[in-house]
Design an enzyme around this catalytic site. Structure first.
Site, mmCIF file in Angstrom:
data_model
loop_
_atom_site.group_PDB
_atom_site.id
_atom_site.type_symbol
_atom_site.label_atom_id
_atom_site.label_comp_id
_atom_site.label_asym_id
_atom_site.label_seq_id
_atom_site.Cartn_x
_atom_site.Cartn_y
_atom_site.Cartn_z
ATOM 1 N N GLU A 194 66.598 44.274 22.225
ATOM 2 C CA GLU A 194 66.481 45.166 20.745
ATOM 3 C C GLU A 194 66.268 43.825 19.716
ATOM 4 O O GLU A 194 66.883 44.404 18.969
ATOM 5 C CB GLU A 194 68.149 45.530 20.650
ATOM 6 C CG GLU A 194 68.783 46.640 21.826
ATOM 7 C CD GLU A 194 69.785 47.222 21.715
ATOM 8 O OE1 GLU A 194 70.112 47.188 20.210
ATOM 9 O OE2 GLU A 194 69.772 47.674 22.654
ATOM 10 N N GLU A 328 70.734 49.091 28.635
ATOM 11 C CA GLU A 328 71.711 49.472 28.887
ATOM 12 C C GLU A 328 71.693 50.807 28.900
ATOM 13 O O GLU A 328 70.834 51.363 28.424
ATOM 14 C CB GLU A 328 71.028 48.434 28.058
ATOM 15 C CG GLU A 328 71.591 47.464 27.200
ATOM 16 C CD GLU A 328 72.658 46.854 26.283
ATOM 17 O OE1 GLU A 328 72.701 48.068 25.477
ATOM 18 O OE2 GLU A 328 71.418 45.771 25.725
HETATM 19 O O1 AHR Z 1 76.554 47.537 24.812
HETATM 20 C C1 AHR Z 1 76.480 47.194 23.900
HETATM 21 C C2 AHR Z 1 75.173 46.493 23.132
HETATM 22 O O2 AHR Z 1 74.375 47.795 22.261
HETATM 23 C C3 AHR Z 1 74.480 45.766 23.419
HETATM 24 O O3 AHR Z 1 74.931 44.405 23.248
HETATM 25 C C4 AHR Z 1 73.129 46.115 22.472
HETATM 26 O O4 AHR Z 1 72.333 45.319 23.455
HETATM 27 C C5 AHR Z 1 73.263 47.776 22.003
HETATM 28 O O5 AHR Z 1 72.645 48.078 21.446
#
Ligand code: AHR
Length: 524
Positions: A194, A328
């Site tokens: 990110e 994610e």
């Molecule tokens: O999964 C939790 C967080 O969500 C991670 O660290 C990040 O990459 C995302 O914003």
């Protein structure tokens, strides 16, 4: 009219009005029309140094009374082995862009701060060797995220040399002294996380310049990972539907399409949580049918996002050489009352089982482009497989979905056509049924069918071409309520049970229970 008769008639009318015959859905599966391979990596996991994801979830330390092997919980290892975890993304997440690997190797570990997640201390007792040992114990592979935000290319390059070189460099000797003379394999490397946000708030162009540098200098020296078995480098990609993410995707893909010989990438990451709106406010337990429908409606947006970013990727990469890596995904609810909000603690219910199945099916339908995914997160954080509390451990409904889908790992997608029907709750109407089919590596046909309707069963009739079915059986996962869950006291409220289909004139017939996930295989 006698009073009793009136009561009886009214009751009969009420039953007649509320009773509806089960909806029927017809599915057609043509085994001769095989599609892409459903890469086993779409069943990957994500384990960040966050809350009790690593500490207590995986790592208890060798001196713990909780049964462990070299500090790693045996109960968790056994549970994860059963779902054949293909890869584990580590050490983050946002944590990765503040992680300095040297603090997590050797006899003496620095205690640092986890400023992203609750501001707690980070003992660094679970570091590089412990991660690799954990992977080895569960039979999985490494997906390492290197620190682009606050690290340097040199730091990341040295980490990879430390991990992978067979030659007697100083870093190899240090690795050997720390217990592992042979080089490790690192099949997947994430270059930042990110980076448009917690990973350093970079502009697309700035990130692209970093990507080129990391891609060039962070090398894998393991002789077993040269040639056709090279480490795959995954660049930061989009994280939602905002216009800036289309711009980001364009910038990275354009840079790749016009690249020089000196750098490359193999995957583009995408993050997408089911949250409805930020900050996460939906309850993970103690909710009703309205929230069930709202969350499932929101989760289906995954398909639109994949279509959107695949279309951009197609412009620069029509041969689909770059994988879209959804590293994610999952449900993100309000923190459980009384928990540290920075630990992202939530419960996991039958709604999450349905949500997981719907997303896995979306990935399978996009198998030509989506070749890796990582649910967030593996243990005790967000939509987890496992919840622990000291020596206790419970497997979540989502865990059982991953277990039921094991036959789909590396299976060949087989198209299923069906009219899904509909399920309506308030102003939300959703497809009532979802389904995928695939042929496993032994040629056996598998079908997954989800009945989204939480109240009514669905009758399903499956016609099969290219195969003569003699039997069909498998497992189904349902629960009394949409928010039913497994607890330490009642761990078996939501567990799969056996189901078989009737075979009539080559067709399969079965009843899908309300709010259920069903996986069956077809015997010939
Ligand atoms: O999964 C939790 C967080 O969500 C991670 O660290 C990040 O990459 C995302 O914003």
């Amino acid at each position: 009219m006698p009073k009793l008769l009136v009561v009886f008639l009214l009751a009969a009318i009420a039953v007649t009005v509320s009773w509806r015959p089960p909806q029927k859905v017809e599915l057609a599966v043509d085994v001769s029309k095989a599609g892409a391979k459903i890469d086993r990596n779409i069943f990957g996991q994500f384990a960040e140094h966050l809350g009790h994801g690593i500490y207590e979830g995986v790592w208890v330390g060798p001196d713990s009374k909780i049964p462990n092997t070299r500090g790693i919980r045996n109960d968790v290892v056994n549970a994860l082995r059963a779902i054949k975890v293909p890869n584990v993304r580590w050490p983050g997440g946002c944590f990765a862009d503040e992680y300095h690997w040297r603090k997590g190797v050797g006899q003496t570990r620095a205690v640092t701060l986890n400023s992203n997640w609750g501001g707690v201390t980070e003992p660094n007792s679970f570091g590089t060797h412990e991660y690799m040992d954990f992977l080895n114990q569960i039979g999985s592979e490494a997906y390492l995220s290197v620190n682009v935000g606050s690290g340097t290319p040199q730091e990341a390059a040295e980490w990879l040399e430390y991990l992978t070189t067979p030659q007697t460099t100083s870093l190899q000797k240090e690795r050997a002294a720390n217990g592992h003379p042979a080089p490790y394999q690192i099949p997947y490397l994430g270059i930042g996380n990110e980076s448009w946000d917690c990973g350093g708030n970079m502009s697309p162009d700035y990130y692209v310049s970093q990507l080129k540098i990391y891609s060039r200098f962070v090398r894998n020296f393991n002789p077993a990972q040269q040639g056709n078995n090279q480490m795959l480098r995954i660049a930061v990609g989009p994280g939602g539907n905002e216009p800036r993410f289309a711009e980001w995707t364009e910038a990275v893909m354009k840079a790749w399409a016009t690249r020089q010989w000196s750098w490359d990438m193999n995957g583009l990451s995408m993050h997408n949580y089911t949250v409805v709106r930020w900050p996460p406010a939906f309850k993970s337990v103690g909710f009703g049918e309205t929230e069930y429908a709202q969350i499932l409606k929101s989760t289906l947006d995954m398909d639109g996002l994949i279509n959107k970013y695949s279309a951009i990727m197609d412009q620069y990469d029509p041969q689909k050489r770059i994988a879209l890596v959804v590293d994610e995904w999952g449900a993100w609810y309000a923190p459980l009352p009384g928990s540290n909000p920075g630990f992202l603690v939530q419960q996991n219910s039958q709604r999450d089982a349905i949500l997981a199945a719907l997303n896995l099916n979306i990935f399978a339908r996009h198998a030509d482009r989506v070749r890796m995914a990582n649910i967030a997160q593996m243990i005790n954080v967000l939509q987890s497989m496992i919840i622990t509390d000291k020596e206790k451990m419970v497997l979540t409904p989502t865990y059982y979905v991953f277990k039921m889908y094991v036959p789909f790992q590396d299976a060949t997608f087989v198209p299923v056509t069906f009219n899904a029907g509909s399920y309506t709750q308030g102003d939300i109407t959703l497809p009532r049924v979802d389904a995928i089919a695939a042929k496993d590596t032994n040629g056996k046909l598998w079908l997954e069918m989800t009945n989204v309707d939480p109240n009514q069963p669905t009758e399903v009739e499956v016609s099969l071409s290219g195969i003569t079915a003699k039997s069909a059986a498998g497992e189904t996962l349902t629960a009394p309520k949409v928010d039913s869950l497994n607890t330490f006291a009642s761990p078996n409220t939501v567990i799969p049970k056996a189901i078989s289909a009737r075979v009539q004139a080559g067709k399969l017939a079965l009843t899908l229970e309300p709010k259920s996930v069903t996986v069956i295989s077809v015997g010939q």
